[in-house]
Design a protein around this motif. Structure first.
Motif, PDB file in Angstrom:
ATOM      1  N   PRO A  43       1.011  -0.902  -0.285  1.00  0.00           N
ATOM      2  CA  PRO A  43       0.251  -0.216  -0.105  1.00  0.00           C
ATOM      3  C   PRO A  43       0.767   1.269  -0.104  1.00  0.00           C
ATOM      4  O   PRO A  43       0.030   2.261  -0.584  1.00  0.00           O
ATOM      5  CB  PRO A  43      -1.140  -0.028   1.288  1.00  0.00           C
ATOM      6  CG  PRO A  43      -0.984  -1.808   1.856  1.00  0.00           C
ATOM      7  CD  PRO A  43       0.608  -2.235   0.848  1.00  0.00           C
ATOM      8  N   ALA A  44       2.235   2.005   0.597  1.00  0.00           N
ATOM      9  CA  ALA A  44       2.641   2.807   0.879  1.00  0.00           C
ATOM     10  C   ALA A  44       3.450   2.514  -0.689  1.00  0.00           C
ATOM     11  O   ALA A  44       3.809   3.979  -1.206  1.00  0.00           O
ATOM     12  CB  ALA A  44       3.636   2.116   1.364  1.00  0.00           C
ATOM     13  N   SER A  48       1.557   6.314  -3.187  1.00  0.00           N
ATOM     14  CA  SER A  48       2.412   7.327  -3.285  1.00  0.00           C
ATOM     15  C   SER A  48       2.440   8.354  -4.511  1.00  0.00           C
ATOM     16  O   SER A  48       2.446   7.581  -5.278  1.00  0.00           O
ATOM     17  CB  SER A  48       4.383   6.831  -3.605  1.00  0.00           C
ATOM     18  OG  SER A  48       4.352   5.759  -2.472  1.00  0.00           O
ATOM     19  N   ARG A  49       2.685   8.960  -4.174  1.00  0.00           N
ATOM     20  CA  ARG A  49       3.087  10.145  -4.955  1.00  0.00           C
ATOM     21  C   ARG A  49       4.294  10.105  -5.658  1.00  0.00           C
ATOM     22  O   ARG A  49       4.798  10.289  -6.627  1.00  0.00           O
ATOM     23  CB  ARG A  49       2.496  11.966  -4.797  1.00  0.00           C
ATOM     24  CG  ARG A  49       0.665  11.801  -4.802  1.00  0.00           C
ATOM     25  CD  ARG A  49       0.782  12.699  -4.169  1.00  0.00           C
ATOM     26  NE  ARG A  49       1.244  13.224  -2.924  1.00  0.00           N
ATOM     27  CZ  ARG A  49       0.580  13.164  -1.795  1.00  0.00           C
ATOM     28  NH1 ARG A  49      -0.360  12.203  -1.604  1.00  0.00           N
ATOM     29  NH2 ARG A  49       1.364  13.866  -0.719  1.00  0.00           N
ATOM     30  N   THR A  50       5.152  10.455  -4.830  1.00  0.00           N
ATOM     31  CA  THR A  50       6.666  10.303  -5.129  1.00  0.00           C
ATOM     32  C   THR A  50       7.378   9.306  -3.807  1.00  0.00           C
ATOM     33  O   THR A  50       7.012  10.070  -3.171  1.00  0.00           O
ATOM     34  CB  THR A  50       7.660  12.117  -4.435  1.00  0.00           C
ATOM     35  OG1 THR A  50       6.510  12.834  -5.258  1.00  0.00           O
ATOM     36  CG2 THR A  50       8.699  12.473  -4.793  1.00  0.00           C
ATOM     37  N   MET A 120       8.371  13.617   0.040  1.00  0.00           N
ATOM     38  CA  MET A 120       8.664  12.049  -0.395  1.00  0.00           C
ATOM     39  C   MET A 120       7.372  11.720   0.628  1.00  0.00           C
ATOM     40  O   MET A 120       7.326  12.065   1.803  1.00  0.00           O
ATOM     41  CB  MET A 120      10.057  11.642  -0.073  1.00  0.00           C
ATOM     42  CG  MET A 120      10.682  12.145  -1.586  1.00  0.00           C
ATOM     43  SD  MET A 120      12.346  10.812  -1.552  1.00  0.00           S
ATOM     44  CE  MET A 120      13.740  11.964   0.259  1.00  0.00           C
ATOM     45  N   ASP A 121       6.743  10.710  -0.500  1.00  0.00           N
ATOM     46  CA  ASP A 121       5.441   9.293   0.696  1.00  0.00           C
ATOM     47  C   ASP A 121       6.397   8.442   0.805  1.00  0.00           C
ATOM     48  O   ASP A 121       6.027   7.619   2.368  1.00  0.00           O
ATOM     49  CB  ASP A 121       4.524   9.201  -0.031  1.00  0.00           C
ATOM     50  CG  ASP A 121       3.751  10.433  -0.844  1.00  0.00           C
ATOM     51  OD1 ASP A 121       3.355  11.163  -0.150  1.00  0.00           O
ATOM     52  OD2 ASP A 121       3.609  10.117  -1.996  1.00  0.00           O
ATOM     53  N   VAL A 122       7.619   8.173   0.091  1.00  0.00           N
ATOM     54  CA  VAL A 122       7.968   6.592   0.405  1.00  0.00           C
ATOM     55  C   VAL A 122       9.949   7.015   0.123  1.00  0.00           C
ATOM     56  O   VAL A 122      10.020   7.656  -1.170  1.00  0.00           O
ATOM     57  CB  VAL A 122       7.679   5.546  -0.662  1.00  0.00           C
ATOM     58  CG1 VAL A 122       8.608   4.304  -0.340  1.00  0.00           C
ATOM     59  CG2 VAL A 122       6.054   5.129   0.062  1.00  0.00           C
ATOM     60  N   VAL A 154       6.792   7.104   4.010  1.00  0.00           N
ATOM     61  CA  VAL A 154       7.566   5.762   4.734  1.00  0.00           C
ATOM     62  C   VAL A 154       9.257   4.856   4.412  1.00  0.00           C
ATOM     63  O   VAL A 154       9.120   5.353   3.220  1.00  0.00           O
ATOM     64  CB  VAL A 154       6.366   5.152   4.541  1.00  0.00           C
ATOM     65  CG1 VAL A 154       6.608   3.684   4.487  1.00  0.00           C
ATOM     66  CG2 VAL A 154       4.603   5.049   4.831  1.00  0.00           C
ATOM     67  N   SER A 155       9.814   4.602   5.032  1.00  0.00           N
ATOM     68  CA  SER A 155      10.996   4.012   4.981  1.00  0.00           C
ATOM     69  C   SER A 155      10.672   3.084   4.665  1.00  0.00           C
ATOM     70  O   SER A 155      10.757   2.034   5.512  1.00  0.00           O
ATOM     71  CB  SER A 155      11.796   4.363   6.201  1.00  0.00           C
ATOM     72  OG  SER A 155      12.092   4.152   7.416  1.00  0.00           O
TER      73      SER A 155
END
Length: 191
Positions: A43-44, A48-50, A120-122, A154-155
């Motif tokens: 899901p992460a 994500s967008r970026t 950054m999302d991820v 999220v890393s």
């Protein structure tokens, strides 16, 4: 807790050889494909967008499949550029972005649009060794531990079978930042 068996420096040397051998063995391609797919199904990643991801070098997990998958799904990709004092920033990977090899052999953008950490999302975090409780041993510069402090996305790290440990067999230090999600095969046993 597992007994500490090696210094991070010794572990890096051992893991570099083990990862090299694993990646060069063509029979491991299905295992790698399954790990990438687990990331792509997460899901992460999907929300994500970026994403931030390194441009891999030889003897590192190939990040091109991640970059291609993200771009194919209209997810922006940002790649790191090192800065003085072991800092880094991320630059959008666009058509106009020029890449160059640094004196350390890494490929980095020399121009481009820098994005803020919170855009950054991820963040796909590289490493040589990972424990099931989400600690990692990186390549020794400390860039990611510094960057992860205050990172709100999220890393995620991907651990091949030769990189996964049940517990850290290295000294976890106060500045080590655990990652949020660890992707590995369900059938992988800890080393």
């Amino acid at each position: 807790m597992a007994e500490i068996v090696q210094s991070k420096r010794a572990l890096r040397e051992l893991q570099t050889t083990k990862l090299h051998d694993f990646l060069k063995d063509s029979t491991n391609k299905p295992k790698l494909a399954a790990l990438y797919q687990r990331l792509f199904d997460s899901p992460a990643f999907n929300n994500s967008r970026t994403i931030g991801v390194t441009l891999s070098m030889d003897d590192e997990l190939d990040t091109q499949p991640i970059i291609h998958e993200a771009l194919a799904h209209d997810i922006q990709v940002a790649v790191p550029r090192t800065l003085p004092h072991r800092q880094m920033e991320f630059v959008l990977l666009e058509e106009k972005t020029q890449l160059n090899q640094t004196k350390f052999g890494t490929i980095e953008p020399v121009n481009g649009t820098v994005i803020a950490k919170n855009q950054m999302d991820v963040l796909i975090v590289p490493g040589l060794a990972f424990s099931r409780n989400h600690y990692r041993v990186g390549y020794g510069g400390g860039f990611y531990d510094r960057f992860l402090k205050g990172f709100e996305g999220v890393s995620i790290s991907i651990a091949t079978p030769v990189q996964l440990f049940e517990q850290p067999v290295w000294d976890v230090e106060t500045f080590d930042v655990p990652i949020d999600q660890l992707i590995f095969s369900e059938d992988q046993e800890g080393l």
